[in-house]
Design a protein around this motif. Sequence first.
Motif, PDB file in Angstrom:
ATOM      1  N   GLU A 545      16.128   2.683 -51.483  1.00 25.39           N
ATOM      2  CA  GLU A 545      16.494   1.916 -50.302  1.00 25.39           C
ATOM      3  C   GLU A 545      15.563   2.350 -49.168  1.00 25.39           C
ATOM      4  OE1 GLU A 545      20.152   1.212 -47.112  1.00 25.39           O
ATOM      5  OE2 GLU A 545      20.498   2.384 -48.927  1.00 25.39           O
ATOM      6  N   ILE A 546      14.639   1.471 -48.803  1.00 24.38           N
ATOM      7  CA  ILE A 546      13.722   1.762 -47.703  1.00 24.38           C
ATOM      8  C   ILE A 546      14.427   1.395 -46.403  1.00 24.38           C
ATOM      9  CG2 ILE A 546      11.491   1.233 -46.648  1.00 24.38           C
ATOM     10  CD1 ILE A 546      10.475   0.556 -49.465  1.00 24.38           C
ATOM     11  N   ARG A 547      14.732   2.384 -45.607  1.00 23.89           N
ATOM     12  CA  ARG A 547      15.401   2.137 -44.326  1.00 23.89           C
ATOM     13  C   ARG A 547      14.404   1.872 -43.213  1.00 23.89           C
ATOM     14  NH1 ARG A 547      20.971   5.557 -43.772  1.00 23.89           N
ATOM     15  NH2 ARG A 547      21.951   4.723 -45.646  1.00 23.89           N
ATOM     16  N   SER A 548      13.263   2.496 -43.297  1.00 25.98           N
ATOM     17  CA  SER A 548      12.193   2.216 -42.334  1.00 25.98           C
ATOM     18  C   SER A 548      10.864   2.556 -42.979  1.00 25.98           C
ATOM     19  CB  SER A 548      12.372   3.031 -41.056  1.00 25.98           C
ATOM     20  OG  SER A 548      11.264   2.836 -40.185  1.00 25.98           O
ATOM     21  N   SER A 549       9.979   1.562 -43.052  1.00 21.66           N
ATOM     22  CA  SER A 549       8.631   1.802 -43.561  1.00 21.66           C
ATOM     23  C   SER A 549       7.652   2.064 -42.414  1.00 21.66           C
ATOM     24  CB  SER A 549       8.162   0.608 -44.395  1.00 21.66           C
ATOM     25  OG  SER A 549       8.187  -0.576 -43.631  1.00 21.66           O
ATOM     26  N   GLY A 550       8.105   2.103 -41.205  1.00 20.63           N
ATOM     27  CA  GLY A 550       7.289   2.355 -40.018  1.00 20.63           C
ATOM     28  C   GLY A 550       7.726   1.404 -38.908  1.00 20.63           C
ATOM     29  N   LEU A 551       7.119   1.460 -37.797  1.00 22.76           N
ATOM     30  CA  LEU A 551       5.846   2.096 -37.492  1.00 22.76           C
ATOM     31  C   LEU A 551       6.016   3.381 -36.680  1.00 22.76           C
ATOM     32  CD1 LEU A 551       4.123  -1.233 -36.535  1.00 22.76           C
ATOM     33  CD2 LEU A 551       3.575   0.135 -38.528  1.00 22.76           C
ATOM     34  N   THR A 552       7.283   3.701 -36.373  1.00 25.23           N
ATOM     35  CA  THR A 552       7.571   4.881 -35.560  1.00 25.23           C
ATOM     36  C   THR A 552       8.213   6.005 -36.361  1.00 25.23           C
ATOM     37  OG1 THR A 552       9.621   3.776 -34.885  1.00 25.23           O
ATOM     38  CG2 THR A 552       7.749   3.639 -33.374  1.00 25.23           C
ATOM     39  N   TYR A 553       8.761   5.708 -37.512  1.00 33.03           N
ATOM     40  CA  TYR A 553       9.249   6.730 -38.432  1.00 33.03           C
ATOM     41  C   TYR A 553       9.384   6.128 -39.821  1.00 33.03           C
ATOM     42  CZ  TYR A 553      14.006   4.694 -38.098  1.00 33.03           C
ATOM     43  OH  TYR A 553      15.095   3.857 -38.150  1.00 33.03           O
ATOM     44  N   SER A 554       9.395   6.992 -40.827  1.00 31.85           N
ATOM     45  CA  SER A 554       9.592   6.558 -42.219  1.00 31.85           C
ATOM     46  C   SER A 554      10.880   7.166 -42.745  1.00 31.85           C
ATOM     47  CB  SER A 554       8.420   6.991 -43.105  1.00 31.85           C
ATOM     48  OG  SER A 554       7.237   6.335 -42.716  1.00 31.85           O
ATOM     49  N   TYR A 834      20.126  -5.771 -32.189  1.00 27.99           N
ATOM     50  CA  TYR A 834      18.764  -5.275 -32.393  1.00 27.99           C
ATOM     51  C   TYR A 834      18.676  -3.811 -31.974  1.00 27.99           C
ATOM     52  CZ  TYR A 834      17.396 -10.167 -32.928  1.00 27.99           C
ATOM     53  OH  TYR A 834      17.286 -11.462 -33.370  1.00 27.99           O
ATOM     54  N   GLY A 835      17.804  -3.085 -32.643  1.00 26.00           N
ATOM     55  CA  GLY A 835      17.536  -1.704 -32.291  1.00 26.00           C
ATOM     56  C   GLY A 835      16.063  -1.519 -31.981  1.00 26.00           C
ATOM     57  N   PHE A 836      15.761  -0.512 -31.193  1.00 26.42           N
ATOM     58  CA  PHE A 836      14.390  -0.213 -30.807  1.00 26.42           C
ATOM     59  C   PHE A 836      14.141   1.277 -30.991  1.00 26.42           C
ATOM     60  CE2 PHE A 836      15.812  -3.954 -28.640  1.00 26.42           C
ATOM     61  CZ  PHE A 836      14.748  -4.837 -28.742  1.00 26.42           C
ATOM     62  N   SER A 837      13.062   1.605 -31.666  1.00 26.16           N
ATOM     63  CA  SER A 837      12.701   3.009 -31.839  1.00 26.16           C
ATOM     64  C   SER A 837      11.325   3.246 -31.243  1.00 26.16           C
ATOM     65  CB  SER A 837      12.740   3.414 -33.315  1.00 26.16           C
ATOM     66  OG  SER A 837      11.850   2.648 -34.080  1.00 26.16           O
ATOM     67  N   PHE A 838      11.151   4.403 -30.624  1.00 23.92           N
ATOM     68  CA  PHE A 838       9.892   4.753 -29.990  1.00 23.92           C
ATOM     69  C   PHE A 838       9.719   6.265 -30.037  1.00 23.92           C
ATOM     70  CE2 PHE A 838      13.199   4.474 -26.791  1.00 23.92           C
ATOM     71  CZ  PHE A 838      13.048   5.642 -26.054  1.00 23.92           C
ATOM     72  N   VAL A 839       8.517   6.716 -29.716  1.00 23.62           N
ATOM     73  CA  VAL A 839       8.145   8.125 -29.861  1.00 23.62           C
ATOM     74  C   VAL A 839       7.971   8.767 -28.490  1.00 23.62           C
ATOM     75  CG1 VAL A 839       6.471   9.720 -30.901  1.00 23.62           C
ATOM     76  CG2 VAL A 839       6.956   7.522 -32.007  1.00 23.62           C
ATOM     77  N   TYR A 840       8.388  10.014 -28.379  1.00 23.66           N
ATOM     78  CA  TYR A 840       8.079  10.828 -27.216  1.00 23.66           C
ATOM     79  C   TYR A 840       7.637  12.204 -27.717  1.00 23.66           C
ATOM     80  CZ  TYR A 840      12.436  13.469 -27.791  1.00 23.66           C
ATOM     81  OH  TYR A 840      13.432  14.282 -28.283  1.00 23.66           O
ATOM     82  N   THR A 841       7.038  12.981 -26.836  1.00 19.51           N
ATOM     83  CA  THR A 841       6.570  14.314 -27.204  1.00 19.51           C
ATOM     84  C   THR A 841       7.460  15.369 -26.580  1.00 19.51           C
ATOM     85  OG1 THR A 841       4.286  13.585 -27.388  1.00 19.51           O
ATOM     86  CG2 THR A 841       4.652  15.942 -27.124  1.00 19.51           C
ATOM     87  N   SER A 842       8.033  16.214 -27.415  1.00 20.24           N
ATOM     88  CA  SER A 842       8.780  17.378 -26.929  1.00 20.24           C
ATOM     89  C   SER A 842       7.800  18.529 -26.797  1.00 20.24           C
ATOM     90  CB  SER A 842       9.912  17.736 -27.896  1.00 20.24           C
ATOM     91  OG  SER A 842      10.550  18.920 -27.490  1.00 20.24           O
ATOM     92  N   GLU A 843       7.523  18.926 -25.543  1.00 18.85           N
ATOM     93  CA  GLU A 843       6.561  20.003 -25.293  1.00 18.85           C
ATOM     94  C   GLU A 843       7.103  21.359 -25.697  1.00 18.85           C
ATOM     95  OE1 GLU A 843       3.581  19.479 -24.542  1.00 18.85           O
ATOM     96  OE2 GLU A 843       3.585  17.399 -23.836  1.00 18.85           O
ATOM     97  N   SER A 844       8.436  21.505 -25.611  1.00 20.68           N
ATOM     98  CA  SER A 844       9.082  22.749 -26.033  1.00 20.68           C
ATOM     99  C   SER A 844      10.547  22.451 -26.305  1.00 20.68           C
ATOM    100  CB  SER A 844       8.955  23.830 -24.961  1.00 20.68           C
ATOM    101  OG  SER A 844       9.853  23.586 -23.893  1.00 20.68           O
ATOM    102  N   PRO A 845      11.211  23.255 -27.139  1.00 27.20           N
ATOM    103  CA  PRO A 845      12.631  23.021 -27.426  1.00 27.20           C
ATOM    104  C   PRO A 845      13.527  23.207 -26.193  1.00 27.20           C
ATOM    105  CG  PRO A 845      11.635  24.436 -29.095  1.00 27.20           C
ATOM    106  CD  PRO A 845      10.659  24.337 -27.979  1.00 27.20           C
ATOM    107  N   GLU A 846      13.023  23.867 -25.163  1.00 25.25           N
ATOM    108  CA  GLU A 846      13.838  24.122 -23.976  1.00 25.25           C
ATOM    109  C   GLU A 846      13.781  22.973 -22.973  1.00 25.25           C
ATOM    110  OE1 GLU A 846      11.464  26.412 -25.055  1.00 25.25           O
ATOM    111  OE2 GLU A 846      13.019  27.447 -26.239  1.00 25.25           O
TER     112      GLU A 846
END
Length: 855
Positions: A545-554, A834-846
Motif C-alpha cells: 500500500e503506497i501511502r505517498s510516493s512523494g514529493l515531500t515524503y515517501s 484535502y491535505g497539504f504536506s511541506f518541508v521545513y528545516t529543524s536547525e536543532s531539537p531545541e
Amino acid sequence: MLKIFSFLLALLQLVFTGVGVGERVMKNSEKNYKTDYKNASSAVTDMADSVTYAAKNKNLAQAVYTDNRKTAYRMSDENAVLTHTLKSGKTLTLSDKNGNVYIKNSFDVYYRGADGKKHYASSSARSARMNTVKFGEYYYDCRIRDLDFCETLVEKPVFLLDKGFHVYSDRIYEELTLLAAEATEELCEFGSEIKIPVSSVKAVSVADKNGVHDSFDGVDPESVEYVAFDVRKAGVAGIIIPSDGSTGSVTLMKRGKNYLVDVKANYKSGTGINKYDETGDRDLPGVTFGFRIYSDDTHSFDGIKKEAYIERHPLENITVSRNDSGARFTGYNAILGAYTFAVNGSDFNLAYYYEPDVHFKVPMTVKCDDRDRNIYIRCETESGCLEAGAVLDKNDLLMPIDVEVCKNFCGDFGEPKPYYYTFKDRAYGVSVFPLSLKSNSETGLTLLNLYQNWGKYPLKQLSSIEFGDPYYHLSTGVTESNCIAPYLLGDIGWLLPDFRGRSGTMWSGQPQFNSLGELGFMRRKNLLFGAIERNNAISQYSGSEIRSSGLTYSDILLDYTADNGAFDYTLRHFEFPQTDENRTYYSVDVKFNRDVSFADFKRTCALFWINGRFVDFNKMGYLDADNKCAVKDVKASFKTTYCDLGSENPYFDFFDVTEETEHFIDECFGSSFALFVSDLKATQNGKETPFALTLKEYSVGGKAEVALTLKEGSVKFKKGDTIHLDLILLPWGTGREKNDESVRKLRLDSVINKTEVTASVGKDVSYGPLPEIYAENNEAEFSLKGGLNNITVRVDGFKDASCPEIKLNGEEYDLASGNGYDGYTVHYNPDGTYGFSFVYTSESPETEYTFSLKQ
C-alpha cells in the motif's frame, strides 16, 4: 547424547511453532487495498473527476506469488484475478476476487514451425519465471519468462516467449512477444489459444465487421473485435482485439467439449525474424501481438461491447503545446492500454549540480468524444532516467494525482545471462497516471517530469526500477537512499539490497553514496538442519500500500504472511527528504492469526538482522542493560552469544571496518551502521506486555551477523495478540570511524528528542514519524519541536485543492522555487477533504517552529 538431545529439541520446536517437518506449501493470503472516496469538489479545478478516479484506483493493482514454493503468480486489479502457473501447466486462469472461475488453465501460447506442428509454451520443460519490471500505485508490468516451447531441457532453444501482463487498477492487457535465439525463417505462425468448457457457458457473443453474432457461425476471422462468454456462476469473460493491426486473425470453433478461440499474430509465414539482440537482415526483431482480457459479473454483454468500442476507437484529438522539453504525443498503444507521450530526459549529474530546478513539462490538451472515458497517460523519456512526476491543471494548480514512475538504469542488465530480455538495457523513465473524462469535454493539464528539487528542497520519491527482481527505488532528489525488494524478503530474507547513507563520501562520478550490508526482518533459525541460512525467511510477500510516493515524503506499507499461517505482519517504510543522514524509519506490526507457542524465541527468531555484506567491522556500540552506552569488539564466531539491551530507546551500531575489507569502501561498498529503537509494544490476551530486547551475535559463512530479538525464551501468543516495533535504520559515515560518538548524538536528535506536535487550532493526528494535523474550519495552528534537518509536516481537512496561506512564526512561509507552483504536495482524503504536506528545516531539537495555515 548431545546430538540426540538437540534433534529432539528441534522436533519439539517445530511442533510448538506449528511448522511441520519437511517442506509445506503455504497459500498466500489475499489483501484488500480498496478504499472508498467521496467525489472531489470541482470548486477550484475542472479535474475533480480525475482526482476522485486516481484516488479510488490507488493500490488496486497487485501481484504476488500464490505460495512459498512459487507454484504460481497471481496478478489482480479491482475485480479480476489472473493466476499464471509457473512450474506445472504453465497456463493462465481468470477468476474474480471471490474465486469464481471464468476460464481455467488456458491462454496457452504456441508457434507453428516449418515442421507444420504447433509447439506450445505449456509444454516447456523449463519452469516459468516471473519478473515484474514496472509497478506502483496504478500499474504493474508483469513478465512471465523462460518458456521456450521445448519438451526437453535444451541449452539453446529456437524461440523464447516474453509473456507480458499490463495490469492496471481496473483493466488488464496481455502482450505476447516471440524472440528467436538465432535469426530464422522457420516461423510460420505465432498465436494464443483460449479454451473454455462448453458446459460452463450460457451464451456467446462475437463482434466483427458485419455486426454481433450469438454463435461462431458466419464470423469473419480477420475482423473480429471481441469474443465473449457468459460463464455460469461467474459472469462475462472474453478478449478485446485491438485495432492496431497486430492481430492477423481470430478463429473460433468447437472442439470436443470445449470452445476454442485461436488468436494469431499478424505475421506472414516465412518472413523470418532476427536474433533476440536484433542482429540479422530481417525487418522483424520479434513478433508481438496482444489483447485486453475482460471480465465482469453482470451476465450481460453490454459491458464488453462498450469497452470494445472505447479500445478500438481511441481518442485522436490530443495535442501537446510547443515547449523546450521536446514533448510530443505518440498515439494510443492498444497493447499497453495507454495514451503515450515522449519527452526529453536529464542526466543525474546535470540535475544535481547544474539544473536542480529544471522540470520537464508535457503540456497537453485532451478532447473527449461523445462518450465518457477513463484513460491512462503514459510518458517515456527519450533518453536518461527519471525520479518523480506531478500533474498541474490548466491553471498550473498542483493536483492530488500521484504520478507512478518506473525506470531503468543502464549497465546492470538485471536479467540472467544471456540477457534475452534485456540485451539493450537502455535507461528510461516512464510516468503513468489516470484521467477521467466526461463526454465532449476538453481537459488541459501539464505533466511534470522531475529530478532534483521540488520547491526549495530536494524532492523525496518512491518509484520502481527494472532489475532481475522487482525493486522499489527511493531517493532524495537524484541521490538514491534505498531500494526495497519486497519479494526478496520472502525468498532469502533480504529487504534492502541498496541501503545508502548521506554522511559518507559522495562518489566522484555521480551524486551517490556507498551501499551497506544485507538486512531483513522476521526470520527463523532452522533448528532441524543447523545454523541460520538465507532461505529460512518465514513469510511471503502479499502486497503493498503506497501511502505517498512523494514529493515531500515517501510512505509505503509492505504486507507479509507467515509461511505456517501463524501470523501476518506489516512493514512500514518511511523517509523524509533529509540531506545530513538517511534516517530510514521502519515500523513492524505483527498480528497472530492463531495461538502460537515458541519454545525459545530468543534462540530461534529474529525481528531484524543485518551483516556488512562485503565489509566486516571491528567494533559494535550499543545501549547496555543498565542503559549505559558501551562498545565491544565484533567477533565472527560459530558460537551464538547474546547481549541484552537497555529499556530507554536502545540502539546498536557497527563501525571501524576491518583492514582486510576496507578496500571495498573505495569500491563503492560499505559504511558504518546504526539502529535506534523508538518503541516496542506487545499485547498478550489483550493486555500490554513489557518485553525486553536482546542482540544475538553469530556467524554465517564466516561473516559476523547480528539479530535483534526478544529477550524471552519460552513465550506464548494467542490469536489476536500483537507485536509493534518502531525503528530507525541508519547507514552513516564512511565505515572508517574509530568511535560512535556521532551515533550517540543522532540518538538524542532523532529518538530521544524526536519531533513533537502541539496543536492550538486543529487536532494532532500524527501517525509514526510524520507530524500530522487535522484542520478546524479550514484553519490550523501548531508548534513543532524536536528532530533535526529536513522534516515534513502534513495538514489535512481543507475544503479544496488550492494551497492554503502558510505562515512560520507569523511570517509568510514561501514554499515555491522560481517555477511558482511547487514546494508542497496536495493529498486527497476519503472524507472528501484535502491535505497539504511541506518541508521545513529543524536547525536543532531545541528550536520550536510555529506554523499557521488558512484556506
